[in-house]
Design an enzyme around this catalytic site. Structure first.
Site, PDB file in Angstrom:
ATOM      1  N   HIS A  34     -20.244 -11.365  31.668  1.00 26.50           N
ATOM      2  CA  HIS A  34     -20.398 -10.092  31.714  1.00 26.50           C
ATOM      3  C   HIS A  34     -19.726  -9.575  33.177  1.00 26.50           C
ATOM      4  O   HIS A  34     -19.356 -10.628  34.006  1.00 26.50           O
ATOM      5  CB  HIS A  34     -21.952  -9.660  32.207  1.00 26.50           C
ATOM      6  CG  HIS A  34     -22.724 -10.398  33.103  1.00 26.50           C
ATOM      7  ND1 HIS A  34     -22.710 -11.904  32.994  1.00 26.50           N
ATOM      8  CD2 HIS A  34     -22.746 -10.457  34.577  1.00 26.50           C
ATOM      9  CE1 HIS A  34     -23.341 -12.315  34.021  1.00 26.50           C
ATOM     10  NE2 HIS A  34     -23.396 -11.607  35.059  1.00 26.50           N
ATOM     11  N   HIS A 115     -15.117  -8.878  38.387  1.00 31.58           N
ATOM     12  CA  HIS A 115     -14.920 -10.343  38.052  1.00 31.58           C
ATOM     13  C   HIS A 115     -15.942 -10.519  36.734  1.00 31.58           C
ATOM     14  O   HIS A 115     -16.940  -9.962  36.979  1.00 31.58           O
ATOM     15  CB  HIS A 115     -14.800 -11.248  38.997  1.00 31.58           C
ATOM     16  CG  HIS A 115     -16.535 -11.241  39.529  1.00 31.58           C
ATOM     17  ND1 HIS A 115     -17.008 -10.197  40.420  1.00 31.58           N
ATOM     18  CD2 HIS A 115     -17.364 -12.125  39.540  1.00 31.58           C
ATOM     19  CE1 HIS A 115     -18.201 -10.831  40.622  1.00 31.58           C
ATOM     20  NE2 HIS A 115     -18.545 -11.835  40.003  1.00 31.58           N
TER      21      HIS A 115
END
Lengths: 172, 172
Positions: A34, A115
């Site tokens: 995620h 990220h």
């Protein structure tokens, strides 16, 4: 209750990212790969209902975002965390910023770095080894983010999705 | 891609159910506690877009459903699976039936039994032991289902939520 807001990449991308996470990410079994848009925050039932209304507005006003990943990067020396760096794109910052207005509880611990984590809580030796080997890999991924998820954490640490918010004029 | 449709109970109920699943359910780390409305089925991207439209209609036409759990039951001798029996309620059958019309791929393997699995893939000896001890527990749970989730399975077996469908006139 502890909530967070994340975007999951598409299945092929998740599968590829999991091939790294499986070995190195202690959160591998707690949540699929995620991109975190808002770190964990506390909210009660009343507050979360207000936030859901707000998140629908945000989703309605957001267009799908193409993301590109070209390299592995690191949060060391702050933490021994390795991540796939999502190339900076204004739309991602704007989206995350909208979840950090004073309508929302929880503030940023660090400034937003788009990220996807692949390794964390490594010892210094593990970190050096893994960063050495993984940073030599040629990683080139492209995907489209067209939704985000409000998730909450169970007592065992696993995150459950409470609601998905699809971008575009989806909600009344 | 392999999809399924499930409803997650609320967090306190999930936490309690996980206290059983943790020890006995081999799928503990693959998906949070859930009531399956439609077993896994295959669909491509085009088909799933059609189904999502259909699922929005179904969610729009569904009211929140109170569920009650009063006992542990078993699928033995078909499989050594133990589950929390969700008391039969017409609304649950209606909801599941709407996901098994000819608009949807995938048919029922077994007739619909509303339940939340807590132990599976047990050997015969494990099964007898666990059923013996767990069926003596006084389990009384009540919860409200007000949404269901379209989930897909990653290569590692973990399920990711693709979209949540909240009951009521939510979607345009």
């Amino acid at each position: 209750m502890k909530y967070g807001i994340v975007a999951f990449p598409s299945k092929p991308i998740q599968d590829e990212i999991n091939s790294y996470r499986k070995r190195y990410d202690s959160h591998y079994a707690l949540i699929p790969p995620h991109l975190t848009l808002k770190e964990e925050f506390e909210a009660d039932d009343k507050k979360i209902d207000e936030l859901i209304t707000e998140l629908k507005h945000i989703a309605n006003d957001t267009e799908p975002i193409t993301i590109n990943i070209n390299k592995v990067s690191t949060f060391a020396p702050v933490t021994n965390t390795l991540y796939l760096k999502v190339e900076p794109k204004q739309e991602l910052y704007d989206l995350s910023d909208k979840m950090h207005t004073d309508k929302f509880p929880g503030s940023r611990t660090y400034s937003f770095v788009p990220h996807i984590t692949i390794a964390q809580k490594l010892s210094d030796d593990e970190y050096s080894d893994i960063y050495g080997s993984i940073s030599m890999k040629d990683i080139q991924l492209e995907d489209t983010i067209d939704r985000f998820n409000l998730v909450y954490q169970l007592e065992n640490g696993i995150w459950t999705v409470y609601e998905t918010f699809v971008f575009g004029k989806e909600y009344v």
